[in-house]
Design a protein around this motif. Structure first.
Motif, PDB file in Angstrom:
ATOM      1  N   VAL A 240      33.935  29.119  46.330  1.00 58.35           N
ATOM      2  CA  VAL A 240      35.011  29.405  45.382  1.00 58.35           C
ATOM      3  C   VAL A 240      35.998  28.244  45.381  1.00 58.35           C
ATOM      4  N   THR A 241      36.668  28.091  44.248  1.00 59.45           N
ATOM      5  CA  THR A 241      37.668  27.037  44.131  1.00 59.45           C
ATOM      6  C   THR A 241      39.043  27.669  43.975  1.00 59.45           C
ATOM      7  N   PHE A 242      39.955  27.309  44.840  1.00 58.64           N
ATOM      8  CA  PHE A 242      41.335  27.767  44.716  1.00 58.64           C
ATOM      9  C   PHE A 242      42.130  26.680  44.004  1.00 58.64           C
ATOM     10  N   LEU A 243      42.916  27.091  43.017  1.00 60.85           N
ATOM     11  CA  LEU A 243      43.703  26.130  42.244  1.00 60.85           C
ATOM     12  C   LEU A 243      45.169  26.544  42.232  1.00 60.85           C
ATOM     13  N   TYR A 290      45.231  35.637  50.816  1.00 61.36           N
ATOM     14  CA  TYR A 290      45.557  34.219  50.991  1.00 61.36           C
ATOM     15  C   TYR A 290      46.938  33.900  50.436  1.00 61.36           C
ATOM     16  N   ASP A 301      49.866  33.141  45.039  1.00 56.27           N
ATOM     17  CA  ASP A 301      49.238  32.434  43.926  1.00 56.27           C
ATOM     18  C   ASP A 301      49.868  32.922  42.613  1.00 56.27           C
ATOM     19  N   ASP A 303      49.138  32.418  39.637  1.00 55.84           N
ATOM     20  CA  ASP A 303      48.198  32.710  38.553  1.00 55.84           C
ATOM     21  C   ASP A 303      47.229  33.846  38.869  1.00 55.84           C
ATOM     22  N   ASN A 304      47.472  34.533  39.962  1.00 50.25           N
ATOM     23  CA  ASN A 304      46.587  35.641  40.310  1.00 50.25           C
ATOM     24  C   ASN A 304      47.382  36.944  40.337  1.00 50.25           C
ATOM     25  N   VAL A 318      45.160  38.167  46.549  1.00 54.37           N
ATOM     26  CA  VAL A 318      43.870  38.701  46.979  1.00 54.37           C
ATOM     27  C   VAL A 318      42.744  38.080  46.166  1.00 54.37           C
ATOM     28  N   CYS A 319      41.705  37.668  46.878  1.00 54.72           N
ATOM     29  CA  CYS A 319      40.522  37.088  46.235  1.00 54.72           C
ATOM     30  C   CYS A 319      39.322  37.933  46.635  1.00 54.72           C
ATOM     31  N   MET A 320      38.541  38.326  45.659  1.00 54.72           N
ATOM     32  CA  MET A 320      37.388  39.195  45.935  1.00 54.72           C
ATOM     33  C   MET A 320      36.099  38.431  45.690  1.00 54.72           C
TER      34      MET A 320
ATOM     35  N   HIS B 157      37.523  46.542  41.045  1.00 56.17           N
ATOM     36  CA  HIS B 157      37.621  45.095  41.170  1.00 56.17           C
ATOM     37  C   HIS B 157      37.569  44.697  42.645  1.00 56.17           C
ATOM     38  N   LEU B 158      38.332  45.392  43.472  1.00 57.17           N
ATOM     39  CA  LEU B 158      38.349  45.059  44.898  1.00 57.17           C
ATOM     40  C   LEU B 158      37.382  45.931  45.703  1.00 57.17           C
ATOM     41  N   LEU B 316      42.248  38.465  35.235  1.00 51.37           N
ATOM     42  CA  LEU B 316      41.387  37.517  34.540  1.00 51.37           C
ATOM     43  C   LEU B 316      40.678  36.708  35.615  1.00 51.37           C
ATOM     44  N   LYS B 318      39.142  33.679  37.487  1.00 53.82           N
ATOM     45  CA  LYS B 318      39.367  32.249  37.406  1.00 53.82           C
ATOM     46  C   LYS B 318      38.478  31.458  38.352  1.00 53.82           C
ATOM     47  N   GLN B 319      37.934  32.120  39.385  1.00 48.99           N
ATOM     48  CA  GLN B 319      37.143  31.343  40.326  1.00 48.99           C
ATOM     49  C   GLN B 319      35.726  31.081  39.824  1.00 48.99           C
TER      50      GLN B 319
END
Lengths: 322, 319
Positions: A240-243, A290, A301, A303-304, A318-320, B157-158, B316, B318-319
């Motif tokens: 995954v890419t974090f921006l 994160y 983040d 944008d999240n 949170v990233c899933m 989603h999670l 949305l 993004k990754q």
């Protein structure tokens, strides 16, 4: 979740080794987001007809058209007509999304809207055909797995050392509903191997060596099953890419999260030419919290929209991975 | 670190042979405990079923989260001898043998639910047919009985369920539970244990049951023709009953389901069927059942006490 407990899961990533062994699933391949049905004339020796009991040799028939018929199109003998690629090859492409409703689909090729091409026994994805009344038809159907499938470019490589005298080794797991026949491993030097393409996730699996179920001896991550034996466990992750947009005047930006035990130095982000800070890394399947540290200041983040409290009441992004 | 979260529930069923004052422990080894009132439990999807890992009476295994079930159901296969009076078995229930595999589980579960209704106290039931068709070690089904005391966030989603305790008025005991934006809400009516919502299909108002364990949406054959126009059949499936009778259902996609001005659904995989039997059993008058597809498209919070659903913004990618 600490770093240690995260990495007790086995993490497997994309393997792109060349293999001289072909994919042994007959009749279809999955390429990116498409299912490609392919009919090779040479894969089939005999034909059958709904009205006649006896088999017909393929050599007695001139192929005018080939159609894919299966559970996905109510076994229509007309609807999914294939495109002729060359004299003996026909192909049909359909989006993978059409098949995601179901775990497996049975299908077959039909010649001239009338004759079923009968798969031979050597295909690993054959299954006994049963009619609507549950009666055996004494022929085979082909079976496809849209969610996990053996592929030379698969992202997971199963390998079993030893068992060189075994005749038949299968890998079965939660990714293919513990199918005892389909995922046949091929022989390599000093062992057996199979590459499988599957989605990120947590899976359990075992090997079946000539009918005997065993856990993966080289995988320490295992869990007791209902038979008082062990299933091996596997976590398939992805890159995954974090921006982080903006902050162009910042001197350094760090990515920190539950995946590295909130380490404040490890993952330095790099500044891109188009106004971002970027960090690419492999993460195991599951949920990760994160934050970014911009010149010493912790931020979520921006944008999240997905964020959660942790057990101390802090707010994290949170990233899933799934 | 794994935190074990415990839900204490007073065992009101006679099947354990406990008095009402004693309790037993249902624990979730993978849960994240946020406070004594709130926990998040990760789930996995087994086909379209929401399955969580739990421990009960010294056994670890899977439980299905099922708002369509009235009680906690335990699998007789693993909790044997806890209800000797139970007569329910595969033979007596007339389990449907299905040829077209994808629908198998759903119809079988209808049968189970009918059993629950018929034998209200019989909460230990043989669920081995679900274990066989899903290839999972299934300890039981968590239903309304347990869920009603919590606000339940079903987050596809999670892949987790957040349970947070509520008081009699439905107010959350914890103030800080969610951080994400609630974009809309809608009232529902609780008919016995069934969540009944009104939605429009092609301008027609229909009553739907909301069931987390319905792997496929269902639409009653007898609904208004205008609404039926939005159902596009794709294939005809034939089911064979244990006594040999055939049942035919149409599977297809249902378009234009709209809940509010902002909450509407893309095409949903749906089967057209006869819900009379289920309506009779549950005392409902449903035009359909919404399940997996509903939750897949909308991150939904259920509050039984307030009889309200809340919808959380979808991120949305993004990754």
């Amino acid at each position: 979740m600490t770093l240690k407990s995260l990495y007790t899961f086995t993490l497997l990533f994309v393997i792109s080794l060349y293999s001289s062994f072909g994919q042994n699933q007959k009749g279809y391949t999955i390429e990116n987001d498409e299912v490609v049905f392919t009919f090779h004339r040479s894969d089939y020796e005999t034909l059958s007809h709904d009205e006649a009991g006896n088999r017909i040799s393929f050599d007695d028939l001139t192929v005018e058209n080939v159609v894919v018929a299966g559970e996905f199109n109510n076994w229509s003998k007309y609807n999914w007509k294939m495109t002729k690629i060359d004299k003996d090859t026909y192909q049909l492409r359909k989006p993978l999304s059409k098949f995601e409703d179901n775990f497996t689909w049975q299908f077959k090729f039909i010649i001239n809207n009338e004759y079923w091409a009968e798969p031979t026994k050597d295909a690993s994805n054959i299954v006994d055909a049963i009619d609507l009344n549950g009666q055996h038809l004494h022929v085979y159907n082909l079976k496809m797995y849209p969610q996990a499938y053996p592929s030379n470019n698969g992202n997971v490589r199963f390998r079993l050392r030893g068992y060189e005298d075994a005749r038949n080794v299968i890998v079965a797991g939660s990714f293919n509903k513990w199918d005892e026949h389909s995922f046949k491993m091929y022989k390599i030097e000093k062992g057996w191997e199979l590459k499988v393409q599957m989605k990120p996730g947590n899976y359990e699996y075992r090997f079946i060596v000539d009918g005997n179920w065993i856990e993966d001896p080289s995988n320490p991550d295992k869990v007791r099953n209902e038979f008082y034996e062990f299933n091996s466990r596997l976590n398939v992750g992805k890159y995954v890419t974090f921006l982080l947009k903006g902050y162009q005047d910042a001197k350094n930006v760090i990515l920190s999260g539950s995946f590295n035990d909130w380490n404040e130095n490890d993952l330095e982000m790099t500044k891109t030419n188009n106004g971002y800070w970027k960090c690419r890394l492999a993460l195991p399947a599951g949920k990760h919290h994160y934050k970014f540290i911009v010149d010493g200041n912790w931020i979520i983040d921006p944008d999240n929209s997905v964020k959660e409290y942790d057990s101390e009441g802090n707010i994290n992004s949170v990233c899933m991975i799934k | 670190m794994r935190i074990t979260f415990y839900i204490l529930f007073f065992c009101s069923f006679h099947l354990f042979g406990f008095n009402k004052e004693t309790f037993t422990l249902l624990s979730f080894p993978q849960a994240e405990l946020l406070s004594s009132n709130t926990t998040r439990i990760p789930f996995k999807l087994v086909d379209h079923l929401i399955v969580i890992e739990a421990q009960l009476l010294n056994q670890t295994g899977n439980f299905i989260i099922d708002t369509g079930s009235e009680t906690l159901i335990l699998n007789k296969n693993h909790f044997e001898g806890r209800n000797s009076s139970l007569k329910a078995s595969k033979q007596t229930s007339g389990v449907l043998e299905l040829i077209d595999n994808p629908l198998e589980k759903r119809l079988r579960e209808f049968i189970i639910k009918d059993l629950v209704i018929q034998n209200k106290l019989s909460d230990v039931i043989d669920l081995s047919h679900i274990e066989v068709s899903k290839k999972i070690h299934l300890l039981g089904i968590i239903g309304y009985d347990i869920l009603k005391d919590y606000e339940i966030f079903v987050d596809m989603h999670l892949n987790q369920i957040t349970l947070t305790k509520i008081n009699d008025k439905g107010e959350k005991l914890d103030k800080s539970v969610y951080l994400e934006k609630v974009i809309d809400s809608v009232n529902f009516k609780l008919k016995n244990h069934t969540i009944v919502i009104e939605a429009t299909v092609n301008g027609q108002t229909l009553k739907f049951g909301l069931d987390t364990a319905a792997e496929y949406n269902q639409l009653n054959k007898t609904i208004n023709k205008n609404a039926l126009k939005q159902f596009f059949p794709k294939q005809r499936l034939q089911l064979i009953g244990a006594s040999g009778q055939k049942i035919e259902v149409l599977a297809g996609k249902l378009y234009r389901v709209k809940l509010t001005e902002s909450i509407y659904f893309g095409p949903m995989v749906t089967i057209l069927t006869n819900l009379t039997q289920m309506n009779n059993a549950f005392g409902t008058n449903l035009d359909g059942v919404l399940g997996y597809e509903f939750f897949r498209q909308q991150r939904t919070i259920i509050n039984y006490k307030k009889e309200k659903l809340y919808f959380v913004k979808n991120p949305l990618y993004k990754q």
